[in-house]
Write a protein that holds these residues in place. Structure first.
Motif, PDB file in Angstrom:
ATOM      1  N   PHE A  37       0.812  -1.211   0.000  1.00  0.00           N
ATOM      2  CA  PHE A  37       0.000   0.000   0.000  1.00  0.00           C
ATOM      3  C   PHE A  37       0.849   1.267   0.000  1.00  0.00           C
ATOM      4  N   ASN A 145      -8.913  -1.739  -2.319  1.00  0.00           N
ATOM      5  CA  ASN A 145      -8.187  -0.732  -3.082  1.00  0.00           C
ATOM      6  C   ASN A 145      -8.002  -1.252  -4.506  1.00  0.00           C
ATOM      7  N   ILE A 148      -4.512  -2.007  -6.258  1.00  0.00           N
ATOM      8  CA  ILE A 148      -3.695  -3.177  -5.960  1.00  0.00           C
ATOM      9  C   ILE A 148      -3.934  -4.244  -7.019  1.00  0.00           C
ATOM     10  N   GLY A 201      -5.140  -6.830  -0.494  1.00  0.00           N
ATOM     11  CA  GLY A 201      -5.758  -5.518  -0.383  1.00  0.00           C
ATOM     12  C   GLY A 201      -7.245  -5.584  -0.202  1.00  0.00           C
TER      13      GLY A 201
END
Length: 201
Positions: A37, A145, A148, A201
């Motif tokens: 991240f 996210n 990712i 993620g």
């Protein structure tokens, strides 16, 4: 996949986390924050990582599942009560999933060296079975996210998208999903049989 049993996936044991798994699970989570991240650890959002035992092992409505090979934790998946926070997510989402009937799928992380072994799929399946066996829950929620690699394809194969945060720059660019609870919905859970998804993620 029974969440109360240990299962084998090749060289890996997939199971409910034990006290001896805590440090390894924490390493996987922290490595994901920093290496995947790029934002590192933030106390406001990651308090569960500091107190994994209190957050997941000692709370009967929460759970942590791990994939382990040779005593090394390779992947994690958690369930905790409640939905997204506002901020950084929209207020209506926080209100929709804010009560105790929502189970949030959380910390679905696979160490990069152990990907493409079906670990995320197996852990998510086990976590969803845990929710199915917890009658207080009526919804499985998650957000991810989409930046990712592998995240969006993984969840679109197994869940229903409910909101894309990229539509509004005021909020986190997360994509939000619901997953049917096994045995309580008409949609089958075989989507979790994917074995080659590269996901964190």
């Amino acid at each position: 996949m029974d969440h109360q049993e240990e299962h084998r996936i090749g060289e890996y044991a997939v199971r409910r986390a034990r006290p001896e798994d805590v440090e390894g699970a924490r390493r996987v989570m922290l490595d994901t924050f920093y290496k995947e991240f790029g934002h590192g650890y933030h106390a406001r959002w990651h308090s569960d990582v500091v107190d994994i035992e209190g957050a997941y092992l000692k709370n009967p409505r929460h759970a942590l599942f791990v994939a382990v090979r040779d005593d090394e934790v390779a992947a994690t998946t958690a369930i905790r009560s409640g939905g997204p926070r506002c901020p950084p997510h929209p207020e209506w989402l926080a209100a929709k999933y804010g009560d105790g009937s929502t189970a949030q799928l959380f910390r679905v992380y696979v160490d990069r060296a152990h990907r493409r072994n079906g670990l995320a799929s197996a852990l998510v399946s086990m976590a969803c079975d845990f929710v199915a066996d917890t009658p207080e829950y009526s919804t499985i929620y998650l957000h991810t996210n989409p930046a990712i690699e592998g995240a969006a394809p993984f969840w679109h194969s197994a869940a229903t998208e409910i909101y894309d945060g990229r539509q509004d720059s005021r909020y986190s660019p997360s994509v939000h999903f619901e997953i049917p609870i096994p045995g309580r919905a008409s949609r089958p859970s075989q989507a979790f049989e994917l074995q080659d998804v590269d996901y964190a993620g």
